[in-house]
Design an enzyme around this catalytic site. Sequence first.
Site, PDB file in Angstrom:
ATOM      1  NE  ARG A 258      -5.872 -44.675   8.970  1.00  0.00           N
ATOM      2  CZ  ARG A 258      -6.957 -45.407   9.211  1.00  0.00           C
ATOM      3  NH1 ARG A 258      -7.485 -46.147   8.251  1.00  0.00           N
ATOM      4  NH2 ARG A 258      -7.515 -45.403  10.393  1.00  0.00           N
TER       5      ARG A 258
ATOM      6  CE  LYS B 198     -13.448 -51.756   9.072  1.00  0.00           C
ATOM      7  NZ  LYS B 198     -12.230 -51.811   9.894  1.00  0.00           N
TER       8      LYS B 198
ATOM      9  NE  ARG C 146     -15.670 -50.067  14.594  1.00  0.00           N
ATOM     10  CZ  ARG C 146     -15.331 -49.374  13.513  1.00  0.00           C
ATOM     11  NH1 ARG C 146     -16.246 -48.947  12.679  1.00  0.00           N
ATOM     12  NH2 ARG C 146     -14.063 -49.117  13.271  1.00  0.00           N
TER      13      ARG C 146
ATOM     14  NE  ARG D 167      -9.077 -46.830  15.765  1.00  0.00           N
ATOM     15  CZ  ARG D 167      -8.341 -46.401  14.741  1.00  0.00           C
ATOM     16  NH1 ARG D 167      -7.233 -45.725  14.962  1.00  0.00           N
ATOM     17  NH2 ARG D 167      -8.707 -46.640  13.509  1.00  0.00           N
TER      18      ARG D 167
ATOM     19  NE  ARG E 130      -9.117 -42.189  11.503  1.00  0.00           N
ATOM     20  CZ  ARG E 130      -9.787 -43.315  11.202  1.00  0.00           C
ATOM     21  NH1 ARG E 130      -9.986 -43.648   9.934  1.00  0.00           N
ATOM     22  NH2 ARG E 130     -10.252 -44.097  12.143  1.00  0.00           N
TER      23      ARG E 130
HETATM   24  P1  ADP Z   1     -11.360 -47.809  11.716  1.00  0.00           P
HETATM   25  O1  ADP Z   1     -10.271 -47.223  10.874  1.00  0.00           O
HETATM   26  O2  ADP Z   1     -10.978 -48.046  13.137  1.00  0.00           O
HETATM   27  O3  ADP Z   1     -12.037 -48.990  11.087  1.00  0.00           O
HETATM   28  P2  ADP Z   1     -13.538 -45.993  11.187  1.00  0.00           P
HETATM   29  O4  ADP Z   1     -12.984 -44.926  10.356  1.00  0.00           O
HETATM   30  O5  ADP Z   1     -14.468 -46.997  10.561  1.00  0.00           O
HETATM   31  O6  ADP Z   1     -12.379 -46.696  11.978  1.00  0.00           O
HETATM   32  O7  ADP Z   1     -14.322 -45.358  12.449  1.00  0.00           O
HETATM   33  C1  ADP Z   1     -13.666 -44.446  13.312  1.00  0.00           C
HETATM   34  C2  ADP Z   1     -14.280 -44.515  14.697  1.00  0.00           C
HETATM   35  O8  ADP Z   1     -15.690 -44.180  14.621  1.00  0.00           O
HETATM   36  C3  ADP Z   1     -14.254 -45.898  15.351  1.00  0.00           C
HETATM   37  O9  ADP Z   1     -13.023 -46.172  16.010  1.00  0.00           O
HETATM   38  C4  ADP Z   1     -15.406 -45.761  16.337  1.00  0.00           C
HETATM   39  O10 ADP Z   1     -15.020 -44.986  17.459  1.00  0.00           O
HETATM   40  C5  ADP Z   1     -16.436 -44.930  15.576  1.00  0.00           C
HETATM   41  N1  ADP Z   1     -17.365 -45.834  14.877  1.00  0.00           N
HETATM   42  C6  ADP Z   1     -17.465 -45.982  13.528  1.00  0.00           C
HETATM   43  N2  ADP Z   1     -18.399 -46.905  13.234  1.00  0.00           N
HETATM   44  C7  ADP Z   1     -18.886 -47.348  14.417  1.00  0.00           C
HETATM   45  C8  ADP Z   1     -19.860 -48.311  14.797  1.00  0.00           C
HETATM   46  N3  ADP Z   1     -20.528 -49.015  13.879  1.00  0.00           N
HETATM   47  N4  ADP Z   1     -20.117 -48.498  16.120  1.00  0.00           N
HETATM   48  C9  ADP Z   1     -19.474 -47.799  17.053  1.00  0.00           C
HETATM   49  N5  ADP Z   1     -18.531 -46.875  16.776  1.00  0.00           N
HETATM   50  C10 ADP Z   1     -18.233 -46.646  15.475  1.00  0.00           C
END
Ligand code: ADP
Length: 233
Positions: free
Chosen positions: A128, A11, A89, A172, A161
Site C-alpha cells: 500500500r 474499510k 475497535r 497490528r 505509512r
Molecule cells: P488500519 O489500516 O489498520 O485499519 P487505521 O488507518 O484505521 O488503520 O488506523 C491507524 C492506526 O490508528 C491504528 O493501527 C491504531 O493504532 C490507531 N487507531 C485508529 N482507530 C483506533 C481506535 N478506534 N482505537 C484504537 N486505536 C485506533
Amino acid sequence: MVLLGPPGVGKGTQAALIEAAIDACHLSTGDLFRAAAASHVPPSPAMQAALAGIARGELASDGMVIALLRERVHCLTCPHGFLLDGFPRTAPQATVLEALLDEASVALDGAVYLQAPDAVIIERLSGRRVCRTCRRSHHLDHHPPCRSGCCDACGGQLYQRDDDVPAAIAVRLAHYARTTPALLAFYQQRGLLRTVDATGTPHDVFARAETTIGWRLGVQPPVTPARHPAQDA
Ligand code: ADP
C-alpha cells in the site's frame, strides 16, 4: 453503519465507495490521527505518545479515541447517515458509541464486518502507498500509480505509512486478533453483524456489501418527509 475488519482489509476503500453512492459522512479515526501527525500545530504530549505507539502498530487508548469521536459527534446525525471506519475497535468503544447513538436517537443500520485471510491482508498492507494530499490508497502491484510515486487522482506524493512495515503489521494483526472477538460478539448479540467477504477487487467487495446490507447503495435511501405541524395536532 460501522465498518469492522482487520487492518488493510479495505474499510477505507469501501467507505469511499459507499460515501460516493449515498453521500454519507465518512469518519476514519486513523485519518484523524494521521491528520494530527501532519498538523502544523504541535501535538499534546498525550497525542505525541499515542502517535509513537501507532507507528509501532499499537492501538491508541480507548480514552483518547473516544475523545476524538466526541469532538465529531455531530457526524452521527448527518442527514445521509455516517460510516465509521476504524471505530469502534474494542468492546468498550462500542459501548460508548451505543450510548452516543442512543442520546442522539439514531439507530445503526449494521456493523459491516469485512473479512479476508491474513495472507491477503499482509500482501495488501505491504504494497500500500497512500497519497499525502488526498489520502487515496494505491497498491504497488494491484493499483500501481501511472507515474511512479505520484497519486493518480491529484498528483500528490505517495508514501508508505510507518505502520505498513512488517514489524508494525505483525503488532497490528496481534492486537486485532485480541480485541475483535468481543467486538463481533457485541454486534452479533444485537443482531447487527453483517459479514462480507472482502477478497477480490474493491468493486467485487462493494457489490457483495450492497447485497449483504440489504438495500441498494446506488440509490439514495428514502428521506422521511418533513411533518407539517398540522399533522401532529
Ligand atoms: P488500519 O489500516 O489498520 O485499519 P487505521 O488507518 O484505521 O488503520 O488506523 C491507524 C492506526 O490508528 C491504528 O493501527 C491504531 O493504532 C490507531 N487507531 C485508529 N482507530 C483506533 C481506535 N478506534 N482505537 C484504537 N486505536 C485506533
